[in-house]
Design a protein around this motif. Structure first.
Motif, PDB file in Angstrom:
ATOM      1  N   MET A  83     -29.052 -10.856  90.424  1.00 24.16           N
ATOM      2  CA  MET A  83     -28.179 -11.321  91.489  1.00 24.16           C
ATOM      3  C   MET A  83     -26.731 -11.264  91.001  1.00 24.16           C
ATOM      4  O   MET A  83     -26.427 -11.691  89.895  1.00 24.16           O
ATOM      5  CB  MET A  83     -28.542 -12.759  91.885  1.00 24.16           C
ATOM      6  N   HIS A  84     -25.840 -10.737  91.836  1.00 23.59           N
ATOM      7  CA  HIS A  84     -24.439 -10.604  91.456  1.00 23.59           C
ATOM      8  C   HIS A  84     -23.645 -11.837  91.885  1.00 23.59           C
ATOM      9  O   HIS A  84     -23.845 -12.390  92.970  1.00 23.59           O
ATOM     10  CB  HIS A  84     -23.826  -9.356  92.094  1.00 23.59           C
ATOM     11  N   ALA A  85     -22.753 -12.268  91.005  1.00 18.29           N
ATOM     12  CA  ALA A  85     -21.850 -13.377  91.295  1.00 18.29           C
ATOM     13  C   ALA A  85     -20.431 -12.901  91.039  1.00 18.29           C
ATOM     14  O   ALA A  85     -20.142 -12.342  89.981  1.00 18.29           O
ATOM     15  CB  ALA A  85     -22.171 -14.573  90.419  1.00 18.29           C
ATOM     16  N   ARG A  86     -19.565 -13.096  92.007  1.00 16.92           N
ATOM     17  CA  ARG A  86     -18.150 -12.751  91.823  1.00 16.92           C
ATOM     18  C   ARG A  86     -17.435 -13.973  91.235  1.00 16.92           C
ATOM     19  O   ARG A  86     -17.569 -15.094  91.750  1.00 16.92           O
ATOM     20  CB  ARG A  86     -17.520 -12.369  93.162  1.00 16.92           C
ATOM     21  N   VAL A  87     -16.701 -13.748  90.157  1.00 20.96           N
ATOM     22  CA  VAL A  87     -15.982 -14.839  89.506  1.00 20.96           C
ATOM     23  C   VAL A  87     -14.481 -14.583  89.606  1.00 20.96           C
ATOM     24  O   VAL A  87     -13.972 -13.591  89.069  1.00 20.96           O
ATOM     25  CB  VAL A  87     -16.390 -14.972  88.021  1.00 20.96           C
ATOM     26  N   ASP A  88     -13.796 -15.442  90.341  1.00 20.54           N
ATOM     27  CA  ASP A  88     -12.330 -15.400  90.388  1.00 20.54           C
ATOM     28  C   ASP A  88     -11.830 -16.835  90.216  1.00 20.54           C
ATOM     29  O   ASP A  88     -11.956 -17.382  89.129  1.00 20.54           O
ATOM     30  CB  ASP A  88     -11.812 -14.730  91.658  1.00 20.54           C
TER      31      ASP A  88
ATOM     32  N   ILE B  28     -34.454 -15.143  87.968  1.00 17.70           N
ATOM     33  CA  ILE B  28     -33.285 -14.383  88.417  1.00 17.70           C
ATOM     34  C   ILE B  28     -32.235 -14.350  87.316  1.00 17.70           C
ATOM     35  O   ILE B  28     -31.913 -15.379  86.712  1.00 17.70           O
ATOM     36  CB  ILE B  28     -32.686 -15.011  89.693  1.00 17.70           C
ATOM     37  N   ILE B  29     -31.708 -13.168  87.049  1.00 12.30           N
ATOM     38  CA  ILE B  29     -30.620 -13.005  86.081  1.00 12.30           C
ATOM     39  C   ILE B  29     -29.313 -12.844  86.851  1.00 12.30           C
ATOM     40  O   ILE B  29     -29.226 -12.057  87.797  1.00 12.30           O
ATOM     41  CB  ILE B  29     -30.856 -11.783  85.177  1.00 12.30           C
ATOM     42  N   ILE B  30     -28.305 -13.600  86.451  1.00  4.44           N
ATOM     43  CA  ILE B  30     -27.011 -13.549  87.120  1.00  4.44           C
ATOM     44  C   ILE B  30     -26.110 -12.526  86.418  1.00  4.44           C
ATOM     45  O   ILE B  30     -25.864 -12.619  85.209  1.00  4.44           O
ATOM     46  CB  ILE B  30     -26.320 -14.927  87.114  1.00  4.44           C
ATOM     47  N   ALA B  31     -25.629 -11.548  87.171  1.00  2.00           N
ATOM     48  CA  ALA B  31     -24.663 -10.574  86.659  1.00  2.00           C
ATOM     49  C   ALA B  31     -23.299 -10.908  87.265  1.00  2.00           C
ATOM     50  O   ALA B  31     -23.161 -10.968  88.491  1.00  2.00           O
ATOM     51  CB  ALA B  31     -25.082  -9.161  87.041  1.00  2.00           C
ATOM     52  N   CYS B  32     -22.324 -11.133  86.412  1.00  2.00           N
ATOM     53  CA  CYS B  32     -21.006 -11.563  86.893  1.00  2.00           C
ATOM     54  C   CYS B  32     -20.063 -10.380  87.085  1.00  2.00           C
ATOM     55  O   CYS B  32     -19.912  -9.539  86.194  1.00  2.00           O
ATOM     56  CB  CYS B  32     -20.384 -12.553  85.911  1.00  2.00           C
ATOM     57  N   ASP B  33     -19.445 -10.327  88.243  1.00  2.00           N
ATOM     58  CA  ASP B  33     -18.371  -9.379  88.515  1.00  2.00           C
ATOM     59  C   ASP B  33     -17.058 -10.122  88.286  1.00  2.00           C
ATOM     60  O   ASP B  33     -16.684 -11.000  89.068  1.00  2.00           O
ATOM     61  CB  ASP B  33     -18.452  -8.873  89.958  1.00  2.00           C
ATOM     62  N   ASP B  34     -16.381  -9.795  87.199  1.00  3.97           N
ATOM     63  CA  ASP B  34     -15.201 -10.540  86.787  1.00  3.97           C
ATOM     64  C   ASP B  34     -13.980 -10.122  87.599  1.00  3.97           C
ATOM     65  O   ASP B  34     -13.465  -9.016  87.458  1.00  3.97           O
ATOM     66  CB  ASP B  34     -14.945 -10.316  85.294  1.00  3.97           C
ATOM     67  N   ALA B  35     -13.510 -11.021  88.454  1.00  4.25           N
ATOM     68  CA  ALA B  35     -12.316 -10.756  89.264  1.00  4.25           C
ATOM     69  C   ALA B  35     -11.199 -11.741  88.922  1.00  4.25           C
ATOM     70  O   ALA B  35     -10.269 -11.940  89.715  1.00  4.25           O
ATOM     71  CB  ALA B  35     -12.667 -10.844  90.751  1.00  4.25           C
ATOM     72  N   ARG B  36     -11.299 -12.349  87.750  1.00  4.80           N
ATOM     73  CA  ARG B  36     -10.237 -13.253  87.318  1.00  4.80           C
ATOM     74  C   ARG B  36      -8.961 -12.465  87.041  1.00  4.80           C
ATOM     75  O   ARG B  36      -9.009 -11.280  86.715  1.00  4.80           O
ATOM     76  CB  ARG B  36     -10.675 -14.014  86.064  1.00  4.80           C
ATOM     77  N   VAL B  37      -7.843 -13.146  87.136  1.00  4.39           N
ATOM     78  CA  VAL B  37      -6.537 -12.484  87.019  1.00  4.39           C
ATOM     79  C   VAL B  37      -6.005 -12.583  85.598  1.00  4.39           C
ATOM     80  O   VAL B  37      -5.975 -13.660  84.998  1.00  4.39           O
ATOM     81  CB  VAL B  37      -5.529 -13.113  88.002  1.00  4.39           C
ATOM     82  N   LEU B  38      -5.597 -11.447  85.058  1.00  2.57           N
ATOM     83  CA  LEU B  38      -4.877 -11.385  83.788  1.00  2.57           C
ATOM     84  C   LEU B  38      -3.780 -10.339  83.964  1.00  2.57           C
ATOM     85  O   LEU B  38      -4.015  -9.140  83.789  1.00  2.57           O
ATOM     86  CB  LEU B  38      -5.813 -11.014  82.637  1.00  2.57           C
ATOM     87  N   PRO B  39      -2.579 -10.771  84.339  1.00  2.37           N
ATOM     88  CA  PRO B  39      -1.502  -9.819  84.625  1.00  2.37           C
ATOM     89  C   PRO B  39      -1.245  -8.865  83.460  1.00  2.37           C
ATOM     90  O   PRO B  39      -1.365  -9.247  82.288  1.00  2.37           O
ATOM     91  CB  PRO B  39      -0.293 -10.721  84.866  1.00  2.37           C
ATOM     92  N   GLU B  40      -0.925  -7.611  83.803  1.00  5.61           N
ATOM     93  CA  GLU B  40      -0.640  -6.626  82.755  1.00  5.61           C
ATOM     94  C   GLU B  40       0.626  -6.981  81.985  1.00  5.61           C
ATOM     95  O   GLU B  40       0.714  -6.751  80.773  1.00  5.61           O
ATOM     96  CB  GLU B  40      -0.493  -5.230  83.377  1.00  5.61           C
ATOM     97  N   ALA B  41       1.601  -7.519  82.679  1.00  2.00           N
ATOM     98  CA  ALA B  41       2.867  -7.870  82.028  1.00  2.00           C
ATOM     99  C   ALA B  41       2.651  -9.016  81.054  1.00  2.00           C
ATOM    100  O   ALA B  41       2.114 -10.064  81.416  1.00  2.00           O
ATOM    101  CB  ALA B  41       3.904  -8.265  83.074  1.00  2.00           C
TER     102      ALA B  41
END
Length: 467
Positions: free
Chosen positions: A1-6, A81-94
């Motif tokens: 199961m996919h989990a979006r992480v932001d 169920i195995i949780i697969a995380c889609d990492d959408a956390r913010v880390l600015p390039e600058a």
């Protein structure tokens, strides 16, 4: 199961089995303090829910606090169920420009190292143990745009000063009528919650590190609504008092992550970081015919206006101030603060009132004078319980009844910071023994003093001063 992480964890609610949803809701539900308060006061609970659930369905999305990832994985595993995380956390390039490296004590360095690895968590260090140093060292280490959340302007001023003095960073400020955004920004939570949602989201997306000072406030709705919208990759909470009396302490882990480092008073006293204050109980002659709940507010008003009791406080403060000590007098009422300040000043002792009504610039000037030893007495409300950076302080006077665990710990901690001009430290606790409920409150404070100082209550060293 996919989990979006932001800013939080989001799941497709349609993919979550009913039993798994039930277990998640049960694991992430807590008694609602507001509901319990209304029951205790005999009020109608109305629409106030009995529990607060932090597994929330919003259409086809199931949303969980970001720190609940371990709860989610454990419960999902029960259904295979195995949780697969889609990492959408913010880390600015600058990146921030290279910043000064700061000397750190061992526990501070461990906290920063661990944050860099696990990306979120809290640091639990007693007052005077250098929580702010952990925060600014994390900024220097991660070099990512940073938002520092505070709940008072005094804390904001402290952070602005530390960032400039320690790192050479001119930080932005949101609050007190200002909206100056910079790569490192200090923001008042009260200012941000008034922003329009789209403006707030655009602002929060600009940061890779979120620091929440005095993070034991995190369970409050105002803090949660900001933290739960901030997608910064790194989250750091700083507090001296993680335990909350409303039973919501577990929310610190859910919104900010598990403790990175926990340091006790004993450890800091042992290595000379903190001093051990003396407790001085001063018994008053105050009486009041207290019979129950409705009498409590009138009783507190009577406490604040009792002339003999106030004269006892003033005499004690004046005596210590004339002996060269920097004094902090604490009350829960602004009118009481003003009355005490006026009476102290009438004795020729330099004194000032420090409340939420005092403008930011004037507060800063008063604190600077006290730090320099030019102002002998500050008379303050509860805003001085947190974030008051005054190492020279050697006397605290509890002029108003109270028993809140966090406040009592913070007040004692104010005295424990070492300073070259401080030979000893004393907390004066004015005890109204002739009123049973106030006597019980004092006994609760004594137990907390003993806990903070690391001694049994029966062996707590105190010096009794009679009225």
């Amino acid at each position: 199961m996919h989990a979006r992480v932001d800013a939080a964890i989001s799941l497709d609610a349609r993919e979550v089995p009913p039993k798994m949803l039930e277990r998640l809701c049960r694991a992430l539900s807590f008694p609602n303090p507001a509901y319990l308060d209304r029951l205790r006061l005999g009020l109608h609970t109305g629409a106030e829910p009995e529990t607060l659930c932090f597994a929330q369905e919003r259409g086809d999305v199931l949303r969980l606090p970001r720190g609940a990832i371990h709860v989610l994985r454990r419960i999902a595993a029960q259904d295979g169920i195995i949780i697969a995380c889609d990492d959408a956390r913010v880390l600015p390039e600058a990146k921030l420009e290279a910043l000064r490296e700061l000397p750190m004590r061992d526990y501070q360095a461990r906290a920063v190292d661990k944050l860099a690895k696990v990306t979120q968590g809290t640091v639990i260090v007693p007052c005077g143990g250098g929580k702010t140093r952990v925060g600014i060292s994390a900024i220097a280490r991660l070099r990512t745009p940073t938002l520092v959340l505070v709940h008072t302007l005094d804390l904001a001023e402290q952070w602005l000063g530390e960032l400039k003095g320690r790192l050479g960073v001119d930080a932005g400020l949101i609050g007190d009528g200002e909206e100056h955004v910079a790569p490192v920004t200090v923001a008042s939570i009260q200012a941000l919650v008034r922003w329009e949602p789209s403006k707030l989201d655009a602002f929060l997306e600009g940061f890779g590190l979120l620091i929440t000072d005095e993070c034991h406030h995190c369970p409050s709705s105002t803090f949660r609504q900001i933290i739960d919208r901030c997608p910064a990759k790194y989250r750091l909470g700083l507090t001296a008092t993680p335990e909350r009396e409303d039973g919501l302490s577990a929310l610190l882990d859910l919104f900010l992550g598990a403790p990175l480092v926990t340091v006790t008073h004993d450890e800091l006293v042992a290595v000379g970081v903190l001093t051990v204050p003396e407790i001085c109980s001063v018994e008053t002659d105050f009486t009041f015919p207290y019979t129950g709940g409705e009498d409590y507010a009138p009783m507190l008003a009577a406490v604040a206006s009792d002339e003999a009791r106030n004269a006892l406080i003033v005499d004690a403060v004046v005596n210590e101030a004339r002996s060269g000590h920097v004094c902090l007098v604490l009350s829960g009422r602004i009118d009481h603060c003003r009355a005490l300040e006026g009476a102290i000043a009438a004795h020729g002792v330099s004194a000032a009132v420090l409340t939420g009504e005092v403008k930011r610039r004037e507060r800063k000037e008063l604190l600077d004078e006290a730090r320099a030893g030019k102002l002998s007495v500050l008379v303050a409300t509860s805003l001085a319980d947190e974030g008051l950076d005054l190492p020279r302080l050697s006397r605290v006077f509890l002029a108003y009844p109270g028993r809140a665990r966090g406040r009592t710990t913070q007040r004692l901690g104010r005295l424990m910071r070492p300073h070259a001009d401080k030979t000893d430290a004393v907390l004066f606790d004015f005890v109204d023994n002739k009123v049973p409920i106030l006597r019980r409150h004092h006994l609760e404070r004594r137990r907390l003093y003993a806990e903070v100082l690391g001694v049994p209550a029966s062996k707590l060293s105190t010096r009794e001063v009679a009225a």
